[in-house]
Design a protein around this motif. Structure first.
Motif, PDB file in Angstrom:
ATOM      1  N   VAL A  56      41.869  49.386  44.296  1.00  0.00           N
ATOM      2  CA  VAL A  56      41.757  48.993  42.884  1.00  0.00           C
ATOM      3  C   VAL A  56      40.427  48.326  42.575  1.00  0.00           C
ATOM      4  CG1 VAL A  56      42.748  47.495  41.113  1.00  0.00           C
ATOM      5  CG2 VAL A  56      44.249  48.795  42.618  1.00  0.00           C
ATOM      6  N   GLN A  57      39.957  47.449  43.463  1.00  0.00           N
ATOM      7  CA  GLN A  57      38.807  46.608  43.149  1.00  0.00           C
ATOM      8  C   GLN A  57      37.500  47.392  43.059  1.00  0.00           C
ATOM      9  OE1 GLN A  57      38.654  43.304  42.414  1.00  0.00           O
ATOM     10  NE2 GLN A  57      40.872  43.183  42.450  1.00  0.00           N
ATOM     11  N   TRP A  58      37.299  48.430  43.880  1.00  0.00           N
ATOM     12  CA  TRP A  58      36.009  49.115  43.904  1.00  0.00           C
ATOM     13  C   TRP A  58      35.680  49.759  42.564  1.00  0.00           C
ATOM     14  CZ3 TRP A  58      35.136  54.218  42.794  1.00  0.00           C
ATOM     15  CH2 TRP A  58      36.248  55.061  42.752  1.00  0.00           C
ATOM     16  N   VAL A  59      36.720  50.083  41.775  1.00  0.00           N
ATOM     17  CA  VAL A  59      36.497  50.787  40.512  1.00  0.00           C
ATOM     18  C   VAL A  59      35.671  49.937  39.553  1.00  0.00           C
ATOM     19  CG1 VAL A  59      37.656  51.853  38.544  1.00  0.00           C
ATOM     20  CG2 VAL A  59      38.659  52.022  40.825  1.00  0.00           C
ATOM     21  N   MET A  64      36.819  37.712  42.338  1.00  0.00           N
ATOM     22  CA  MET A  64      37.455  37.019  43.461  1.00  0.00           C
ATOM     23  C   MET A  64      38.595  36.140  42.975  1.00  0.00           C
ATOM     24  SD  MET A  64      34.212  36.111  45.938  1.00  0.00           S
ATOM     25  CE  MET A  64      35.206  35.533  47.309  1.00  0.00           C
ATOM     26  N   GLY A  65      38.430  35.538  41.798  1.00  0.00           N
ATOM     27  CA  GLY A  65      39.524  34.766  41.219  1.00  0.00           C
ATOM     28  C   GLY A  65      40.729  35.636  40.912  1.00  0.00           C
ATOM     29  N   TRP A  66      40.471  36.842  40.353  1.00  0.00           N
ATOM     30  CA  TRP A  66      41.575  37.753  40.063  1.00  0.00           C
ATOM     31  C   TRP A  66      42.234  38.232  41.350  1.00  0.00           C
ATOM     32  CZ3 TRP A  66      43.942  38.134  35.678  1.00  0.00           C
ATOM     33  CH2 TRP A  66      43.262  37.866  34.485  1.00  0.00           C
ATOM     34  N   ALA A  67      41.446  38.451  42.403  1.00  0.00           N
ATOM     35  CA  ALA A  67      42.017  38.892  43.679  1.00  0.00           C
ATOM     36  C   ALA A  67      42.964  37.838  44.244  1.00  0.00           C
ATOM     37  CB  ALA A  67      40.901  39.202  44.668  1.00  0.00           C
ATOM     38  N   ASN A  79      45.660  46.110  36.177  1.00  0.00           N
ATOM     39  CA  ASN A  79      45.298  45.849  37.562  1.00  0.00           C
ATOM     40  C   ASN A  79      46.512  45.530  38.426  1.00  0.00           C
ATOM     41  OD1 ASN A  79      44.001  45.197  39.913  1.00  0.00           O
ATOM     42  ND2 ASN A  79      42.968  43.387  39.144  1.00  0.00           N
ATOM     43  N   LEU A  80      47.284  44.540  38.030  1.00  0.00           N
ATOM     44  CA  LEU A  80      48.419  44.103  38.837  1.00  0.00           C
ATOM     45  C   LEU A  80      49.487  45.185  38.936  1.00  0.00           C
ATOM     46  CD1 LEU A  80      49.692  41.846  40.465  1.00  0.00           C
ATOM     47  CD2 LEU A  80      50.634  40.904  38.353  1.00  0.00           C
ATOM     48  N   VAL A  81      49.698  45.933  37.853  1.00  0.00           N
ATOM     49  CA  VAL A  81      50.702  46.999  37.883  1.00  0.00           C
ATOM     50  C   VAL A  81      50.321  48.074  38.896  1.00  0.00           C
ATOM     51  CG1 VAL A  81      51.769  48.838  36.525  1.00  0.00           C
ATOM     52  CG2 VAL A  81      51.429  46.584  35.511  1.00  0.00           C
ATOM     53  N   LEU A  82      49.034  48.431  38.924  1.00  0.00           N
ATOM     54  CA  LEU A  82      48.572  49.434  39.877  1.00  0.00           C
ATOM     55  C   LEU A  82      48.700  48.932  41.316  1.00  0.00           C
ATOM     56  CD1 LEU A  82      47.349  52.241  40.078  1.00  0.00           C
ATOM     57  CD2 LEU A  82      45.084  51.215  39.909  1.00  0.00           C
ATOM     58  N   VAL A  83      48.362  47.679  41.546  1.00  0.00           N
ATOM     59  CA  VAL A  83      48.499  47.099  42.888  1.00  0.00           C
ATOM     60  C   VAL A  83      49.969  47.063  43.302  1.00  0.00           C
ATOM     61  CG1 VAL A  83      48.190  45.011  44.258  1.00  0.00           C
ATOM     62  CG2 VAL A  83      46.387  45.745  42.723  1.00  0.00           C
TER      63      VAL A  83
END
Length: 293
Positions: free
Chosen positions: A147-150, A203-206, A122-126
């Motif tokens: 990223v999140q919608w997936v 939301m925590g990951w965001a 996740n973070l690498v893609l962002v």
């Protein structure tokens, strides 16, 4: 009696987490009236002042009030997360329901896109997206949305596949209901608890992603008050004034923990895990029946 006390214990945890997050949301809304000082006002004569009556948490290396910057940091963090969450859920759930219920080539195309994006951390893609678009608040929003919608689409599609062969859906289709009406009236209410749980955890990951990007200098840019950026600014004073990194780090820790505990408690309180286990048993039973006609 034990089960009853456990049930009320989970409800208490959910209530405490919701109360804490509501306090944070209220603080974000009324930040201009709650903050004792201007968060961006530079006073070099008051730099690195310890805690006092005027500055409860002291000042940073530019003489800015730390408490005021933390309060305004709540506004930035909650505003970004809620905006990204709302759009991601709307897009992801809509695509997931359409893909799972319609099936065919559309399902294959959408899921291959999701698989390709889920192949990267996740973070690498962002970081890659923000690196291409450049640093800034709008670039962070775009990267998180892409990223999140997936996750919501993939989860919703799996839930719809379990429900697609249910008798009440077939009955609604026979009665002449359109696919859109079936998805809105019969499918969405059944998957809503799972969406709430996954959304709360995401939301925590965001928040972690936003703080990490700001810490690396790719997210919220100075002088805007943001927790990750505050940690980055306090790195040079770690030994002499560790509180410059400690206070924003504690804010991130408490908010992310509240979202994670709330999501886990809701999953048990709403029976999300039981629903998943029951769906798994149904799939296994159907597979055995197909294999042994």
């Amino acid at each position: 009696m034990k089960l009853k006390s456990l049930f009320f214990g989970k409800r208490l945890v959910v209530g405490l987490c919701l109360f804490f997050l509501c306090v944070c949301a209220i603080t974000a809304i009324f930040a201009p009236w709650i903050a004792p000082h201007d968060p961006n006002q530079i006073r070099m004569a008051d730099k690195l002042v310890p805690s006092s009556a005027e500055h409860l948490l002291g000042t940073d290396h530019l003489g800015r009030d730390v408490l005021s910057r933390l309060i305004y940091g709540v506004r930035i963090t909650f505003g970004l997360v809620l905006g990204v969450f709302s759009i991601s859920v709307l897009v992801g759930v809509s695509i997931g329901m359409l893909s799972g219920y319609v099936g065919g080539w559309l399902d294959q195309l959408l899921m291959r896109i999701c698989d390709g994006m889920l192949a990267f951390p996740n973070l690498v893609l962002v970081l890659g997206i923000v690196g291409m678009l450049g640093p800034g608040i709008y670039q962070v929003i775009i990267a998180l949305l892409l990223v999140q919608w997936v996750y919501y689409a993939r989860m919703t599609r799996g839930l719809v596949l379990h429900l697609r062969s249910e008798p009440y859906l077939l009955a609604a289709l026979i009665c002449g209901s359109s696919r859109l009406a079936i998805l809105r009236r019969h499918v969405f209410p059944h998957i809503f608890p799972q969406i709430v749980v996954i959304g709360t955890l995401e939301m925590g990951w965001a928040i972690m992603d936003i703080s990490a990007l700001s810490f690396l200098g790719l997210g919220i840019q100075p002088p805007t008050a943001e927790w990750g950026a505050m940690i980055n600014e306090g790195r040079g004073y770690l030994r002499e004034h560790p509180s410059l990194m400690l206070y924003p780090g504690l804010c991130i820790l408490l908010v992310v923990t509240a979202f994670n505990v709330l999501g886990e408690s809701l999953s048990q309180l709403l029976g999300v895990k039981k629903v998943k286990e029951r769906s798994t048993r149904n799939v296994r039973r159907t597979s055995r029946q197909i294999g042994n006609p």
